[in-house]
Design a protein around this motif. Structure first.
Motif, mmCIF file in Angstrom:
data_model
loop_
_atom_site.group_PDB
_atom_site.id
_atom_site.type_symbol
_atom_site.label_atom_id
_atom_site.label_comp_id
_atom_site.label_asym_id
_atom_site.label_seq_id
_atom_site.Cartn_x
_atom_site.Cartn_y
_atom_site.Cartn_z
ATOM 1 N N LYS A 152 10.249 4.487 12.278
ATOM 2 C CA LYS A 152 10.070 3.189 11.623
ATOM 3 C C LYS A 152 8.915 2.435 12.284
ATOM 4 O O LYS A 152 8.697 2.556 13.502
ATOM 5 C CB LYS A 152 11.343 2.362 11.678
ATOM 6 N N PRO A 153 8.185 1.665 11.493
ATOM 7 C CA PRO A 153 7.080 0.893 12.062
ATOM 8 C C PRO A 153 7.593 -0.393 12.703
ATOM 9 O O PRO A 153 8.477 -1.052 12.165
ATOM 10 C CB PRO A 153 6.208 0.578 10.835
ATOM 11 N N VAL A 154 7.031 -0.703 13.850
ATOM 12 C CA VAL A 154 7.352 -1.966 14.532
ATOM 13 C C VAL A 154 6.026 -2.685 14.767
ATOM 14 O O VAL A 154 5.086 -2.102 15.316
ATOM 15 C CB VAL A 154 8.073 -1.705 15.869
ATOM 16 N N CYS A 205 0.410 -0.089 2.171
ATOM 17 C CA CYS A 205 1.796 0.393 2.092
ATOM 18 C C CYS A 205 2.109 0.840 0.668
ATOM 19 O O CYS A 205 1.954 0.071 -0.274
ATOM 20 C CB CYS A 205 2.761 -0.713 2.515
ATOM 21 N N PRO A 206 2.570 2.085 0.494
ATOM 22 C CA PRO A 206 2.836 2.583 -0.858
ATOM 23 C C PRO A 206 4.181 2.119 -1.429
ATOM 24 O O PRO A 206 4.508 2.446 -2.570
ATOM 25 C CB PRO A 206 2.836 4.109 -0.665
ATOM 26 N N GLU A 207 4.934 1.393 -0.648
ATOM 27 C CA GLU A 207 6.256 0.911 -1.087
ATOM 28 C C GLU A 207 6.247 -0.621 -1.097
ATOM 29 O O GLU A 207 5.352 -1.235 -0.551
ATOM 30 C CB GLU A 207 7.329 1.388 -0.095
ATOM 31 N N PRO A 208 7.287 -1.220 -1.657
ATOM 32 C CA PRO A 208 7.398 -2.681 -1.512
ATOM 33 C C PRO A 208 8.046 -3.006 -0.169
ATOM 34 O O PRO A 208 9.079 -3.666 -0.085
ATOM 35 C CB PRO A 208 8.304 -3.074 -2.686
ATOM 36 N N ALA A 209 7.440 -2.518 0.913
ATOM 37 C CA ALA A 209 8.108 -2.565 2.217
ATOM 38 C C ALA A 209 7.502 -3.541 3.198
ATOM 39 O O ALA A 209 8.054 -3.752 4.267
ATOM 40 C CB ALA A 209 8.121 -1.161 2.835
ATOM 41 N N ILE A 210 6.377 -4.137 2.847
ATOM 42 C CA ILE A 210 5.800 -5.148 3.733
ATOM 43 C C ILE A 210 5.766 -6.463 2.968
ATOM 44 O O ILE A 210 5.174 -6.559 1.895
ATOM 45 C CB ILE A 210 4.403 -4.742 4.237
ATOM 46 N N GLU A 211 6.454 -7.426 3.523
ATOM 47 C CA GLU A 211 6.563 -8.717 2.861
ATOM 48 C C GLU A 211 5.688 -9.738 3.572
ATOM 49 O O GLU A 211 5.383 -9.588 4.750
ATOM 50 C CB GLU A 211 8.031 -9.169 2.879
ATOM 51 N N GLU A 263 3.437 0.207 15.753
ATOM 52 C CA GLU A 263 3.870 1.405 16.474
ATOM 53 C C GLU A 263 4.991 2.068 15.657
ATOM 54 O O GLU A 263 5.898 1.388 15.170
ATOM 55 C CB GLU A 263 4.407 1.000 17.841
ATOM 56 N N MET A 264 4.925 3.383 15.511
ATOM 57 C CA MET A 264 5.991 4.118 14.848
ATOM 58 C C MET A 264 6.989 4.564 15.918
ATOM 59 O O MET A 264 6.620 5.282 16.845
ATOM 60 C CB MET A 264 5.438 5.338 14.107
ATOM 61 N N VAL A 265 8.215 4.105 15.788
ATOM 62 C CA VAL A 265 9.229 4.461 16.775
ATOM 63 C C VAL A 265 10.356 5.235 16.096
ATOM 64 O O VAL A 265 10.663 5.006 14.930
ATOM 65 C CB VAL A 265 9.789 3.225 17.508
ATOM 66 N N TYR A 288 13.237 -0.686 2.356
ATOM 67 C CA TYR A 288 12.335 0.076 1.483
ATOM 68 C C TYR A 288 11.312 0.916 2.233
ATOM 69 O O TYR A 288 10.639 1.748 1.637
ATOM 70 C CB TYR A 288 11.604 -0.880 0.530
ATOM 71 N N CYS A 289 11.170 0.682 3.514
ATOM 72 C CA CYS A 289 10.185 1.435 4.298
ATOM 73 C C CYS A 289 10.653 2.875 4.480
ATOM 74 O O CYS A 289 11.747 3.119 4.971
ATOM 75 C CB CYS A 289 10.007 0.769 5.658
ATOM 76 N N LYS A 290 9.808 3.820 4.082
ATOM 77 C CA LYS A 290 10.152 5.235 4.213
ATOM 78 C C LYS A 290 9.647 5.843 5.507
ATOM 79 O O LYS A 290 9.830 7.025 5.741
ATOM 80 C CB LYS A 290 9.585 6.019 3.033
ATOM 81 N N GLY A 291 8.946 5.066 6.304
ATOM 82 C CA GLY A 291 8.473 5.569 7.585
ATOM 83 C C GLY A 291 7.293 6.508 7.473
ATOM 84 O O GLY A 291 7.099 7.361 8.334
ATOM 85 N N CYS A 292 6.486 6.322 6.445
ATOM 86 C CA CYS A 292 5.360 7.248 6.224
ATOM 87 C C CYS A 292 4.277 7.086 7.281
ATOM 88 O O CYS A 292 3.502 8.002 7.518
ATOM 89 C CB CYS A 292 4.776 7.043 4.839
ATOM 90 N N GLY A 293 4.168 5.899 7.867
ATOM 91 C CA GLY A 293 3.180 5.690 8.925
ATOM 92 C C GLY A 293 1.802 5.288 8.448
ATOM 93 O O GLY A 293 0.892 5.121 9.263
ATOM 94 N N VAL A 294 1.627 5.111 7.151
ATOM 95 C CA VAL A 294 0.310 4.719 6.637
ATOM 96 C C VAL A 294 -0.121 3.370 7.236
ATOM 97 O O VAL A 294 -1.272 3.196 7.636
ATOM 98 C CB VAL A 294 0.329 4.645 5.091
ATOM 99 N N VAL A 331 5.799 -8.755 7.492
ATOM 100 C CA VAL A 331 7.099 -8.354 8.016
ATOM 101 C C VAL A 331 7.543 -7.083 7.297
ATOM 102 O O VAL A 331 7.423 -6.987 6.073
ATOM 103 C CB VAL A 331 8.140 -9.479 7.767
ATOM 104 N N ILE A 332 8.062 -6.132 8.057
ATOM 105 C CA ILE A 332 8.553 -4.888 7.450
ATOM 106 C C ILE A 332 9.934 -5.125 6.850
ATOM 107 O O ILE A 332 10.814 -5.666 7.515
ATOM 108 C CB ILE A 332 8.666 -3.758 8.501
ATOM 109 N N ASN A 333 10.124 -4.704 5.628
ATOM 110 C CA ASN A 333 11.460 -4.714 5.024
ATOM 111 C C ASN A 333 12.003 -3.289 5.140
ATOM 112 O O ASN A 333 11.593 -2.388 4.403
ATOM 113 C CB ASN A 333 11.384 -5.145 3.555
HETATM 114 S S1 SF4 Z 1 5.739 3.150 7.294
HETATM 115 FE FE1 SF4 Z 1 4.955 3.483 5.192
HETATM 116 S S2 SF4 Z 1 6.535 2.631 3.838
HETATM 117 FE FE2 SF4 Z 1 6.919 1.814 5.897
HETATM 118 S S3 SF4 Z 1 5.876 -0.142 5.956
HETATM 119 FE FE3 SF4 Z 1 4.459 1.397 6.792
HETATM 120 S S4 SF4 Z 1 3.216 2.068 5.033
HETATM 121 FE FE4 SF4 Z 1 5.043 1.006 4.221
#
Ligand code: SF4
Ligand code: SF4
Length: 95
Positions: A33-35, A51-57, A90-92, A73-79, A68-70
């Protein structure tokens, strides 16, 4: 959202309604997950754009730290972490 039964699904799993993914929490299978480390964040919005999802508000009630990360919906893709110009994300590993 309740799970659909097979006979209720649209052939080809076509999405018939725009924005329908907002009703489906899609983050169950995330491994990382991104922090956001806000001391490095410049509120540039690049993570939000990529972000390819509706995951950053976007918070409108703060001066700094608007993105802010929601995690529903965040799939943890790391983009977002890859694109952040200041390496504030940071991806943790999920626990
Ligand atoms: S990890 Fe991927 S899905 Fe999650 S907030 Fe980042 S870009 Fe969006
Ligand atoms: S891309 Fe990085 S610096 Fe820009 S808003 Fe997102 S976390 Fe902050």
């Amino acid at each position: 959202m309740d799970k659909l039964k097979m006979e209720e699904m649209v052939p080809g799993f076509v999405i018939t309604e725009p924005g329908s993914t907002v009703r489906v929490k899609t983050a169950d299978w995330r491994t990382f997950k991104p922090v956001i480390h806000y001391e490095k964040c410049t509120d540039c919005a690049i993570c939000w754009v990529f972000c390819p999802e509706p995951a950053i508000e976007v918070r409108t009630d703060v001066e700094k730290g608007k993105y802010v990360i929601n995690y529903d919906y965040c799939k943890g893709c790391g983009v977002c972490a890859h694109e952040c110009p200041t390496k504030a994300i940071e991806m943790v590993r999920e626990r």
